[in-house]
Write an enzyme that holds these catalytic residues in place. Sequence first.
Site, PDB file in Angstrom:
ATOM      1  CG  ASN A  37     -34.927 -26.230  30.583  1.00  0.00           C
ATOM      2  OD1 ASN A  37     -33.931 -25.901  31.138  1.00  0.00           O
ATOM      3  ND2 ASN A  37     -36.014 -26.428  31.347  1.00  0.00           N
ATOM      4  NE  ARG A  48     -29.500 -23.098  37.887  1.00  0.00           N
ATOM      5  CZ  ARG A  48     -29.721 -24.175  37.889  1.00  0.00           C
ATOM      6  NH1 ARG A  48     -30.151 -24.853  39.120  1.00  0.00           N
ATOM      7  NH2 ARG A  48     -29.712 -25.188  36.848  1.00  0.00           N
TER       8      ARG A  48
END
Length: 491
Positions: A92, A466
């Site tokens: 992130n 992911r």
Amino acid sequence: MRPSRGRPEAPPGAPRTDAGEAAGARGAAHVTARDAPRCVVTEAGGARAGVGSVRPMERPARKCVQVSGVDAIRVRGRKPLNGRIKVGGAKNAALPILCATLLSDGASRLRNVPGLRDIDTTAALLRFLGRDVMVDIPEVRLAEASGPARPEAPYELVRQMRASVLVLGPLVARYGKAKVSLPGGCAIGARPVDQHLKGLEALGATIHVEHGYIVAESQRLRGAEIVFDMQTVTGTENLMMAAALAKGRTTLVNCAREPEVEELGRVLNKMGAKVEGAGTSIIRIEGRDALDPFDHAIIADRIEAGTFLAAVGATGGTVLLEDVPTEDLEPVIVKLRQAGVEIERSGTGTVVARHGVLRAVDATTAPHPGFPTDMQAQLMALLTMAQGTSVLTETIFENRFMHVPELARMGADVEIRNNSAIVRGVTSLEGASVMATDLRASASLVIAGLVADGETVVRRVYHLDRGYERIEKKLAAVGADIERISLAEDG
Ligand code: EPU
């Protein structure tokens, strides 16, 4: 949406022709095989040499992750974990920083990038926009731009990864137009982007939605004072990037304070923007007419680190974790310690162990520095076998208990009451076939599999890919009986 406050001044990188019109003329988004987020990313364009400190892209790209809809993870549980695991770069943090490369035409390099599906998807998106991207994990390199970007993020890519919306701010700031598919809801909740849009409007963009696409247009964006209605991580990041190329000063109030936001601030400063306060609730940004390319090593992934802390806490054993961002992970460390997990710093590493029983703890998710929603599912997996009753309350996403029915199939005793999960500890879990529903839910099922009796098969492992780089390899290296298998079908 209110009318544009923009003045007839071109945005910093506005193409001679209206790139947005050109994009629009291409009609509905069409993603070719070249753009699709597959793993192998070498392409002829990627061989163009970079400039400055970025090395020429002479080597073929290394494969990132094996993308297969039928992969599953098989775990045979009840093995303590012992050894050493290195934590990778933060997903992130890497995603917004990859999008920040759009703010400059120069050749940029990111280091310590994790080999994840979301990185491949972002690289595919940047390529769709017209940039040459070489994914060579742990590096991603962008060649110097050969022309203006096609400022459009198609549905086919955005639906695979909501963080694609992070190109919105950079594109409108740089090219004066952006056409980005509306992300829509996802497995963990509705997840609107109204704060991103309101903020861009305040910076002078006009915004409308047509055929499922956000269309943002502006002349040069202008600095503004913006108060977020709630703390949003990607919303804060989108506006930071837009403000970095806006004319004048922007003040963002009630910002997300996540370490990944702070990291983006560091990168924007490397690019020549003047960002103060990233990582606090008020961020001030002095916009620039143009920004420089950058070379940057991504911070370690606090959620991957937290996932391994929870895994070892659940199984028992002793593991030295390298590169744990302990300060950023404090809320998780405190809760795990209360649950009976031993966590101590040791030189450059962090030793995690468990010898005694697990005890129930309560936790409520909150924006940083509260307990992260991205660790709620993994903590729950550990607490299913703790002594006593724990209450986990989810305040960030309305649908983030999708792992509960799957954990129940393994013998966990969890009851959902509104936005709380009441976890009554059981003495053992039993292996079962379970279905991953989202990224962090998958990690919780892997942890449950590590402590369960017998065999667990976690399906839909593409969710795991992911955000976790070969988690099964890292866990197998410390003694877990875990492997990736291929199933005939993934129903
Ligand atoms: N929200 C709005 N309007 C907006 C933006 C957000 O109502 O315009 C709401 C959301 O619906 C949610 C809350 O605000 O209820 C917080 O959402 P936020 O915008 O902070 O989430 P995000 O930026 O979409 C990032 C991470 C998530 C992580 C959340 C919360 C990235 C790429 N994603 O999402 O990570 O859960 O912040 O910390 O940074 C993951 O890695 O598994 C993951 C989901």
